[in-house]
Design an enzyme around this catalytic site. Structure first.
Site, mmCIF file in Angstrom:
data_model
loop_
_atom_site.group_PDB
_atom_site.id
_atom_site.type_symbol
_atom_site.label_atom_id
_atom_site.label_comp_id
_atom_site.label_asym_id
_atom_site.label_seq_id
_atom_site.Cartn_x
_atom_site.Cartn_y
_atom_site.Cartn_z
ATOM 1 N N LYS A 1 62.698 54.056 105.319
ATOM 2 C CA LYS A 1 64.141 53.866 105.488
ATOM 3 C C LYS A 1 64.926 54.900 104.695
ATOM 4 C CE LYS A 1 67.834 50.921 103.755
ATOM 5 N NZ LYS A 1 68.161 49.761 102.898
ATOM 6 N N THR B 1 70.949 50.054 99.443
ATOM 7 C CA THR B 1 70.772 51.469 99.773
ATOM 8 C C THR B 1 71.143 51.636 101.238
ATOM 9 O OG1 THR B 1 69.012 51.794 98.148
ATOM 10 C CG2 THR B 1 69.142 53.379 99.942
ATOM 11 N N LYS C 1 71.049 58.432 95.271
ATOM 12 C CA LYS C 1 69.847 57.663 95.600
ATOM 13 C C LYS C 1 69.055 58.349 96.713
ATOM 14 C CE LYS C 1 66.933 54.200 96.035
ATOM 15 N NZ LYS C 1 67.312 52.823 96.303
#
Length: 307
Positions: free
Chosen positions: A254, A104, A179
């Protein structure tokens, strides 16, 4: 009837003969690589920390793992590391191979690495995952993929082993975009779910009764129904194990940071995402959130009154 079955068996045999390089054998990467090896794929793995995975051959470098591989999978911490590793991987990969990044990272890094791979005669797919460590171990991950359709189709047999669903979202970077948007929703809804349980406590409403109502009415959400932050309520979740991470709070921090970076680049107004980022930043960096599941926001709110 015999011919289609024979053709299908031949296709499965050819797929299992794919050589796979796997870079990044951490909490997510190791079980993903092990599942591929268990399914019969020839997998060579490398991790700079020296970690390994069951059934996976050990390579001495990322370049060695990539050498002669039909697909190279990366599972790395951030975009800067992805770009650095790509500098080593891309020249070592054979023409026509696929660079499949399951990290990611920011959209710009995903697109830059895809272009670098394509310029070198490779295919590239960015396919971050949803499902956490449990999904990686159980082979039930969801993949959100960006890149060409040809690249997506080539690695679909790998998705079938590592996960339960893969969605081709569009061109390079689209997987990361999906995502980031998904986890911005998840971060905000988990905060709202934890706030609601803490409020219910103060109002004298039993948690099980709240779950029974909300889980079947308009407050329904994945955070409530599948990953309930209240111990002993709903299906088994990290809250029932002392908030040992299934998805760590620092990883949510994050991802929320990536969402706001993307929002700034795209000039998108995302006030709930920005607030969720601020709350998780405080939780992880100033409170006790580091190393705990992201649903541990509930005990945080339990002990707080109105500011």
């Amino acid at each position: 009837m015999l011919q289609p079955l024979g053709a299908q068996a031949l296709k499965l045999k050819e797929e299992a003969q794919m050589k796979i390089g796997f870079i990044g054998l951490g909490n997510m990467g190791a079980p993903m690589a092990a599942n591929l090896a268990s399914a019969g794929f020839d997998v060579a793995g490398f991790d700079p920390a020296g970690t390994s995975a069951a059934g996976v051959g050990v390579a001495s470098s990322a370049a060695q793992a990539a050498s002669d591989a039909d697909a190279v999978i990366t599972m790395l911490p951030n975009g800067a590391i992805l770009r650095s590793v790509a500098e080593e991987l891309v020249p070592a990969m054979k023409s026509g191979a696929v660079l499949l990044d399951c990290s990611t990272v920011d959209v710009d890094s995903a697109r830059a690495v895809a272009k670098q791979a394509q310029d070198a005669g490779l295919m590239a797919v960015d396919a971050p995952v949803s499902g956490g460590i449990g999904g990686a171990s159980g082979g039930t991950l969801t993949f959100m993929a960006g890149g060409t359709e040809a690249g997506f189709l080539k690695v679909t047999p790998l998705f079938d082993i590592m996960g339960q669903k893969a969605v081709h979202c569009g061109e390079a970077g689209a997987g990361q975009a999906a995502k980031i948007c998904n986890n911005m929703i998840l971060g905000a809804t988990m905060i709202a779910t934890c706030e609601a349980f803490a409020l219910a406590d103060k109002l004298g409403l039993e948690r099980q009764k709240m779950f029974d109502v909300v889980s079947t009415s308009s407050g329904y959400s994945w955070s409530m129904n599948a990953y309930c932050p209240a111990p002993g309520v709903g299906p088994q979740s990290p809250s029932d194990n002392g908030y040992t991470p299934g998805f760590a709070a620092e990883l949510m921090l994050k991802d929320l940071g990536l969402s706001q970076q993307a929002a700034e680049t795209a000039d998108a107004d995302t006030p709930m995402g920005a607030l969720a980022l601020a709350l998780y930043k405080r939780f992880v960096e100033e409170e006790d959130g580091m190393g705990r599941d992201f649903s541990a926001m509930l005990p945080r709110f339990e002990g707080r009154g109105r500011d």
